[in-house]
Write a protein that holds these residues in place. Sequence first.
Motif, PDB file in Angstrom:
ATOM      1  N   LEU A   1       9.550   6.298  -1.157  1.00  0.00           N
ATOM      2  CA  LEU A   1       8.402   5.450  -0.903  1.00  0.00           C
ATOM      3  C   LEU A   1       7.586   6.105   0.197  1.00  0.00           C
ATOM      4  CD1 LEU A   1       7.257   2.630  -1.691  1.00  0.00           C
ATOM      5  CD2 LEU A   1       8.385   1.760   0.358  1.00  0.00           C
ATOM      6  N   ASP A   2       6.291   6.267  -0.041  1.00  0.00           N
ATOM      7  CA  ASP A   2       5.423   6.831   0.988  1.00  0.00           C
ATOM      8  C   ASP A   2       4.088   6.110   0.942  1.00  0.00           C
ATOM      9  OD1 ASP A   2       4.477   8.458   3.059  1.00  0.00           O
ATOM     10  OD2 ASP A   2       5.348  10.260   2.177  1.00  0.00           O
ATOM     11  N   PHE A   3       3.305   6.274   1.991  1.00  0.00           N
ATOM     12  CA  PHE A   3       1.990   5.655   2.031  1.00  0.00           C
ATOM     13  C   PHE A   3       1.136   6.236   0.911  1.00  0.00           C
ATOM     14  CE2 PHE A   3       3.453   5.863   6.527  1.00  0.00           C
ATOM     15  CZ  PHE A   3       3.628   4.494   6.711  1.00  0.00           C
ATOM     16  N   CYS A   4       0.393   5.391   0.204  1.00  0.00           N
ATOM     17  CA  CYS A   4      -0.546   5.880  -0.804  1.00  0.00           C
ATOM     18  C   CYS A   4      -1.710   6.507  -0.052  1.00  0.00           C
ATOM     19  CB  CYS A   4      -1.060   4.734  -1.676  1.00  0.00           C
ATOM     20  SG  CYS A   4       0.198   3.848  -2.598  1.00  0.00           S
ATOM     21  N   LYS A   5      -1.888   7.821  -0.215  1.00  0.00           N
ATOM     22  CA  LYS A   5      -2.995   8.479   0.466  1.00  0.00           C
ATOM     23  C   LYS A   5      -3.380   9.749  -0.280  1.00  0.00           C
ATOM     24  CE  LYS A   5       0.178  10.265   4.014  1.00  0.00           C
ATOM     25  NZ  LYS A   5       0.458  10.303   5.440  1.00  0.00           N
ATOM     26  N   ASP A   6      -4.631  10.138  -0.099  1.00  0.00           N
ATOM     27  CA  ASP A   6      -5.194  11.271  -0.831  1.00  0.00           C
ATOM     28  C   ASP A   6      -4.369  12.546  -0.670  1.00  0.00           C
ATOM     29  OD1 ASP A   6      -7.231   9.692  -1.790  1.00  0.00           O
ATOM     30  OD2 ASP A   6      -8.698  10.354  -0.294  1.00  0.00           O
ATOM     31  N   GLU A   7      -3.856  12.799   0.541  1.00  0.00           N
ATOM     32  CA  GLU A   7      -3.099  14.035   0.790  1.00  0.00           C
ATOM     33  C   GLU A   7      -1.826  14.109  -0.049  1.00  0.00           C
ATOM     34  OE1 GLU A   7      -3.353  11.994   4.289  1.00  0.00           O
ATOM     35  OE2 GLU A   7      -5.288  12.269   3.346  1.00  0.00           O
ATOM     36  N   LEU A   8      -1.308  12.952  -0.457  1.00  0.00           N
ATOM     37  CA  LEU A   8      -0.060  12.916  -1.233  1.00  0.00           C
ATOM     38  C   LEU A   8      -0.276  12.595  -2.707  1.00  0.00           C
ATOM     39  CD1 LEU A   8       2.217  10.956   1.276  1.00  0.00           C
ATOM     40  CD2 LEU A   8       2.210  13.418   0.791  1.00  0.00           C
ATOM     41  N   LEU A   9      -1.513  12.413  -3.109  1.00  0.00           N
ATOM     42  CA  LEU A   9      -1.798  11.931  -4.453  1.00  0.00           C
ATOM     43  C   LEU A   9      -1.143  12.771  -5.547  1.00  0.00           C
ATOM     44  CD1 LEU A   9      -3.170   9.727  -6.060  1.00  0.00           C
ATOM     45  CD2 LEU A   9      -5.252  11.110  -6.081  1.00  0.00           C
ATOM     46  N   ASP A  10      -1.121  14.089  -5.404  1.00  0.00           N
ATOM     47  CA  ASP A  10      -0.480  14.929  -6.427  1.00  0.00           C
ATOM     48  C   ASP A  10       1.012  14.624  -6.568  1.00  0.00           C
ATOM     49  OD1 ASP A  10      -2.847  16.167  -7.077  1.00  0.00           O
ATOM     50  OD2 ASP A  10      -2.476  17.931  -5.844  1.00  0.00           O
TER      51      ASP A  10
ATOM     52  N   GLY B   1       0.798  -1.218   0.000  1.00  0.00           N
ATOM     53  CA  GLY B   1       0.000   0.000   0.000  1.00  0.00           C
ATOM     54  C   GLY B   1       0.831   1.269   0.000  1.00  0.00           C
ATOM     55  N   ASN B   2       2.043   1.180  -0.505  1.00  0.00           N
ATOM     56  CA  ASN B   2       2.935   2.338  -0.596  1.00  0.00           C
ATOM     57  C   ASN B   2       3.111   2.734  -2.054  1.00  0.00           C
ATOM     58  OD1 ASN B   2       3.495   2.293   2.251  1.00  0.00           O
ATOM     59  ND2 ASN B   2       4.778   0.519   1.851  1.00  0.00           N
ATOM     60  N   CYS B   3       3.365   4.002  -2.290  1.00  0.00           N
ATOM     61  CA  CYS B   3       3.487   4.535  -3.647  1.00  0.00           C
ATOM     62  C   CYS B   3       4.849   5.190  -3.875  1.00  0.00           C
ATOM     63  CB  CYS B   3       2.408   5.587  -3.902  1.00  0.00           C
ATOM     64  SG  CYS B   3       0.753   4.910  -4.098  1.00  0.00           S
TER      65      CYS B   3
END
Length: 166
Positions: free
Chosen positions: A146-155, A130-132
Motif C-alpha cells: 500500500l502506498d500513497f496514490c501519486k504521480d511519481e508512483l503511477l507506473d 487515497g492509497n493505491c
Amino acid sequence: MFSKLTLLVASAVALASGVVADFVPAGTPAHFFSSQNSALVFAPASAADGAALQASNPGDGSSADITALTAVDGSGVPTQIAFDDFCITAKGVVPESATQSLYVANCDSSDPAQFWTINADPPTVSNADGNCITLGRPAKNVPVVLDFCKDELLDHQKWNPVPVSA
C-alpha cells in the motif's frame, strides 16, 4: 447483458492492445495485470487468513485459481476484492513503512479497510484514504504494498483488471 464470449473477447482485445479494461461486473473473477509486467498479477500467497499479497503469474481462471480475484460489487464503486472467503485488507497497513505489505483476511463487509475502488482512469486500485495497491519491483513473489496514490508512483500502481471465464 453481455455474454461470456463477448466479455472474453473484449477483455482479450483490451489486454492485447494495452487498453485498460474498465469494466469488471459485480461478482466476476478477474486477473489484475501489472502495467509494469503484463505477465504478473496481484494475488494472495495462499488461501489463508494473513497471507501476503504478492506478484504472481496468472492462473487458469478456474474456481480454484487463487489469482482470479472477485470484485464483489464490480468496478467504479467501493468493493471488497476477494478469493473465496478472504478479502484484501489494509487493516494495520501503513504506507511507506515497515508495515506496508498488503494481505488477505476473512471477509468482513463492515470493515472499511477491506474496501477498494477499481478505477478506470488512471487504472489504479485505491482505498478511501487515497492509497493505491502498488508493486515496487515487477517480479514474481515480490510483495504488493500500500502506498500513497501519486504521480511519481503511477507506473507502479496501474493494474489492468481482465475478467476471466472458466
